[in-house]
Design an enzyme around this catalytic site. Sequence first.
Site, PDB file in Angstrom:
ATOM      1  N   TYR A 178       0.863  -1.185   0.000  1.00 14.81           N
ATOM      2  CA  TYR A 178       0.000   0.000   0.000  1.00 14.81           C
ATOM      3  C   TYR A 178       0.896   1.229   0.000  1.00 14.81           C
ATOM      4  O   TYR A 178       1.907   1.257   0.711  1.00 14.81           O
ATOM      5  CB  TYR A 178      -0.883   0.009   1.254  1.00 14.81           C
ATOM      6  N   GLU A 197      -3.368   7.601  -3.911  1.00 13.70           N
ATOM      7  CA  GLU A 197      -3.460   6.361  -3.135  1.00 13.70           C
ATOM      8  C   GLU A 197      -3.302   5.198  -4.108  1.00 13.70           C
ATOM      9  O   GLU A 197      -4.130   5.021  -4.999  1.00 13.70           O
ATOM     10  CB  GLU A 197      -4.801   6.264  -2.396  1.00 13.70           C
TER      11      GLU A 197
END
Length: 398
Positions: A118, A206
């Site tokens: 991530y 993101e």
Amino acid sequence: MNLHEYQGKEILSSFGVRTQRGIVASTPEEAVEAAKKLTEETGTGWHVIKAQIHAGGRGKGGGVKLAKNLDEVKSISDDILGMMLITPQTSAEGKLVNQVLIAEDVYYPGDSEPNEFYMSVLLNRATGRNMIMYSTEGGMDIEAVAEETPHLIFTEEVDPGTGLLPFQARKIAFNLGLSGGAMKEMVKFVTALYTAYVKSDSALFEINPVLKTSDDKILAVDAKVTLDENALFRHKDYAALRDEREENPIEVEAKAAGLNYVDLDGNVGCMVNGAGLAMGTMDLIKQAGGDPANFLDVGGTADAKRVETAFGIILKDPNVKAILVNIFGGIVRCDRVAQGVVDAYKNMGDKINVPIICRLQGTNAKEAKDLIDNSGMEIISATEFQEAADKVGEVLKA
Ligand code: GDP
Ligand code: MN
């Protein structure tokens, strides 16, 4: 301004960030053409079909599917296009899928355990620095990781003056457990990603997942990009990336009319001048037992035309049970605003079907109140802030 995944990936690529290759399509036929083209370029015959909507969690909702051949590309695209995709981030009705991204399959069939990381880049308002957040636990459940094992999420603060320093990029790669070629690739990836964030004037990146393939390539498989609207004037080409179909239709209309409007869940419409007063008004409505249905700053020139447009926009929201007009007459005189409210009310006739409470304070407040009280319109006037809020409370109870 939010972007679709495919647009976000185009921006990343333009700054040298390695991304999963893909082509966007609006029909199953275009999807097949896209898949053929990708196979020519990449050699892979497998593709992922990804719904393009402004919401995450698409995988969980059935909006990301693997196709092993062209027939599957066609049938899966056919299923996903036009569907109302429901994900943990959409409303209960879901969002209409207008486009799909046909992407090369980057998870090699032999890869038993693909490495999904991530990574996000955002502004830390508390420190005034940019921040890279990252974790080894990427994939579809980052919210659960943040909730249950927050120590697995790392942050790296970047001084905007110096930019990302080489040791910081290496530290990130190291914390992600990488070494050798993969480490070098990650250093390149995060450096390019940070540059892309700054140069595109983004508010949020993101990337989940960032994939490490078994041959040590690091690439962005997903991309959520939010651009800073206040910097769009520096990127004329980005303006075309806006997809109004994804936005709240009332907000789109308000924007076109030059009004600063944010749709909220409550039942009291607010028409206010000045953002600070608008915030204060929302607080007071809450205290009086109501719930603001919107934030609306009509700006300095609250003339009849503008007030009428604002009323029209507020009344599009079916939850509105009362409207509070709270305007401070500083440069613009209160009696002029009052005249605007009365004229707008007259012009709109029976389109106004909820009580209106009007508080005007400042220059010529007295004249304004008289004007409203003598107008013969069903407008409840008030002078004090608290008095106005109480009157809102009363009409909601009635
Ligand atoms: P999201 O659910 O909206 O975040 O959409 P993503 O783009 O992140 O995709 C969801 C999941 O689909 C990812 O976490 C991956 O596990 C999987 N996925 C994405 N691309 C591929 C691919 O090329 N091949 C395979 N096998 N899986 C993929
Ligand atoms: Mn994702």
